[in-house]
Scaffold this motif. Structure first.
Motif, short mmCIF file in Angstrom:
data_model
loop_
_atom_site.label_atom_id
_atom_site.label_comp_id
_atom_site.label_asym_id
_atom_site.label_seq_id
_atom_site.Cartn_x
_atom_site.Cartn_y
_atom_site.Cartn_z
N PRO A 81 0.81 -1.21 0.00
CA PRO A 81 0.00 0.00 0.00
C PRO A 81 0.85 1.27 0.00
O PRO A 81 1.92 1.31 0.60
CB PRO A 81 -0.80 -0.12 1.30
N ALA A 82 0.33 2.29 -0.68
CA ALA A 82 1.03 3.58 -0.75
C ALA A 82 0.01 4.71 -0.82
O ALA A 82 -0.87 4.70 -1.69
CB ALA A 82 1.94 3.62 -1.97
N TRP A 83 0.12 5.67 0.11
CA TRP A 83 -0.74 6.85 0.08
C TRP A 83 -0.36 7.74 -1.09
O TRP A 83 0.82 7.92 -1.39
CB TRP A 83 -0.54 7.69 1.34
N SER A 84 -1.34 8.37 -1.69
CA SER A 84 -1.05 9.44 -2.65
C SER A 84 -0.49 10.62 -1.85
O SER A 84 -0.77 10.77 -0.66
CB SER A 84 -2.31 9.85 -3.40
N PRO A 85 0.33 11.47 -2.48
CA PRO A 85 0.93 12.59 -1.74
C PRO A 85 -0.08 13.53 -1.08
O PRO A 85 0.23 14.12 -0.06
CB PRO A 85 1.75 13.31 -2.81
N ASP A 86 -1.28 13.65 -1.64
CA ASP A 86 -2.28 14.51 -1.02
C ASP A 86 -3.21 13.76 -0.08
O ASP A 86 -4.11 14.35 0.51
CB ASP A 86 -3.08 15.25 -2.09
N GLY A 87 -3.01 12.46 0.08
CA GLY A 87 -3.80 11.65 1.01
C GLY A 87 -5.19 11.29 0.52
O GLY A 87 -5.98 10.72 1.27
N SER A 88 -5.50 11.57 -0.75
CA SER A 88 -6.85 11.33 -1.26
C SER A 88 -7.06 9.92 -1.80
O SER A 88 -8.19 9.54 -2.11
CB SER A 88 -7.18 12.34 -2.36
N ALA A 89 -5.99 9.13 -1.92
CA ALA A 89 -6.11 7.78 -2.49
C ALA A 89 -5.01 6.87 -1.95
O ALA A 89 -3.99 7.34 -1.44
CB ALA A 89 -6.03 7.85 -4.01
N ILE A 90 -5.25 5.58 -2.07
CA ILE A 90 -4.27 4.56 -1.72
C ILE A 90 -4.13 3.64 -2.92
O ILE A 90 -5.13 3.14 -3.45
CB ILE A 90 -4.71 3.74 -0.49
N ALA A 91 -2.91 3.42 -3.37
CA ALA A 91 -2.62 2.44 -4.42
C ALA A 91 -2.06 1.20 -3.75
O ALA A 91 -1.34 1.30 -2.74
CB ALA A 91 -1.62 3.00 -5.43
N TYR A 92 -2.39 0.03 -4.28
CA TYR A 92 -1.85 -1.20 -3.72
C TYR A 92 -1.81 -2.29 -4.78
O TYR A 92 -2.39 -2.15 -5.86
CB TYR A 92 -2.63 -1.66 -2.49
N THR A 93 -1.14 -3.39 -4.45
CA THR A 93 -1.07 -4.55 -5.33
C THR A 93 -2.14 -5.54 -4.92
O THR A 93 -2.19 -5.96 -3.76
CB THR A 93 0.31 -5.24 -5.23
N ALA A 94 -3.00 -5.92 -5.86
CA ALA A 94 -4.04 -6.92 -5.62
C ALA A 94 -3.64 -8.21 -6.32
O ALA A 94 -3.35 -8.20 -7.52
CB ALA A 94 -5.38 -6.43 -6.15
N TYR A 95 -3.61 -9.29 -5.57
CA TYR A 95 -3.30 -10.60 -6.14
C TYR A 95 -4.63 -11.27 -6.49
O TYR A 95 -5.40 -11.62 -5.60
CB TYR A 95 -2.51 -11.44 -5.14
N ARG A 96 -4.88 -11.44 -7.79
CA ARG A 96 -6.13 -12.01 -8.26
C ARG A 96 -5.83 -13.19 -9.17
O ARG A 96 -5.19 -13.02 -10.21
CB ARG A 96 -6.93 -10.97 -9.03
N ASP A 97 -6.32 -14.37 -8.78
CA ASP A 97 -6.04 -15.59 -9.53
C ASP A 97 -4.53 -15.72 -9.72
O ASP A 97 -3.79 -15.75 -8.77
CB ASP A 97 -6.80 -15.61 -10.86
N THR A 98 -4.08 -15.73 -10.95
CA THR A 98 -2.64 -15.81 -11.22
C THR A 98 -2.09 -14.45 -11.61
O THR A 98 -0.98 -14.35 -12.13
CB THR A 98 -2.35 -16.83 -12.34
N ASN A 99 -2.84 -13.40 -11.41
CA ASN A 99 -2.48 -12.06 -11.83
C ASN A 99 -2.23 -11.16 -10.63
O ASN A 99 -2.80 -11.36 -9.56
CB ASN A 99 -3.63 -11.48 -12.65
N GLN A 100 -1.40 -10.16 -10.81
CA GLN A 100 -1.22 -9.09 -9.84
C GLN A 100 -1.56 -7.80 -10.56
O GLN A 100 -1.10 -7.58 -11.68
CB GLN A 100 0.23 -9.02 -9.38
N GLU A 101 -2.36 -6.97 -9.93
CA GLU A 101 -2.78 -5.71 -10.55
C GLU A 101 -2.61 -4.57 -9.56
O GLU A 101 -2.67 -4.77 -8.34
CB GLU A 101 -4.24 -5.81 -10.98
N ILE A 102 -2.42 -3.37 -10.08
CA ILE A 102 -2.38 -2.18 -9.25
C ILE A 102 -3.81 -1.63 -9.18
O ILE A 102 -4.45 -1.40 -10.20
CB ILE A 102 -1.43 -1.11 -9.82
N VAL A 103 -4.29 -1.42 -7.95
CA VAL A 103 -5.64 -0.94 -7.70
C VAL A 103 -5.54 0.37 -6.93
O VAL A 103 -4.66 0.55 -6.10
CB VAL A 103 -6.45 -1.99 -6.89
N LEU A 104 -6.48 1.25 -7.19
CA LEU A 104 -6.56 2.53 -6.50
C LEU A 104 -7.90 2.59 -5.76
O LEU A 104 -8.94 2.22 -6.32
CB LEU A 104 -6.48 3.68 -7.52
#
Length: 190
Positions: free
Chosen positions: A66-89
């Motif tokens: 997980p990583a906060w956006s610099p203004d604190g309005s969002a969080i980005a993270y890595t989602a492990y789905r099935d055999t895939n990894q995706e960046i989610v906001l």
């Protein structure tokens, strides 16, 4: 090192804390589980004193990085789905989830630029693991490390002009530095 005390107060695995830009909240990864599902690591947010703990990732499997956006309005993270990894906001309360990446292989380790307009990450969508940069909305994805071997774990400089990353292009893990556009790549740990 004085006045140490547990603020997550859970017997399970809590790790990877990150302060919100305003210093009022802390996000972290926890493997707590419950009676309804197996134990997976999820993104949690709590007040800085440990109160008001809540799960904000809504994945069926693992959520990491997980990583906060610099203004604190969002969080980005890595989602492990099935055999895939995706960046989610997501919004800090867990609402409004949106995929920033969705491709075969794996995308992981989101790192916000200091101005909040870009996110660096690493991906295995090509033959080698590469560092990519994209717009904060997921658009404009581009390979900026573009080298044989593993390139991962990007970290922006405070002024946003450079990105440090780990590379195994010389056969051993080393820290490299490059301009934010991928130019001028050089080994700085040698």
């Amino acid at each position: 090192g004085g006045d140490q005390h547990n603020i997550s107060n859970h017997p399970g695995e809590d790790r990877d804390p990150g302060w919100s830009p305003d210093g009022r909240r802390i996000l972290f990864v926890s493997a707590r589980g419950d009676d309804r599902k197996p134990v997976f690591r999820e993104i949690h947010v709590m007040d800085a004193d440990g109160g008001n703990q809540r799960v904000v990732s809504k994945e069926a499997t693992e959520s990491l990085d997980p990583a906060w956006s610099p203004d604190g309005s969002a969080i980005a993270y890595t989602a492990y789905r099935d055999t895939n990894q995706e960046i989610v906001l997501i919004d800090p309360d867990g609402s409004n989830p949106r995929n920033l990446t969705n491709d075969p292989g794996g995308d992981a380790g989101p790192a916000w630029s200091p101005d909040g307009r870009s996110i660096a990450f690493y991906t295995s969508r090509e033959a080698d693991v590469e560092v990519y940069v994209m717009d904060a909305d997921g658009g404009g994805q581009r390979n900026i490390s573009n080298s044989p071997g593993l390139d991962a774990d990007p970290a922006w400089s405070p002024d946003g002009s450079s990105i440090a990353f780990v590379s195994e292009r010389d056969g051993v893990s080393q820290v490299y530095l490059m301009d934010a556009d991928g130019g001028n790549q050089r080994n700085i740990t040698n």
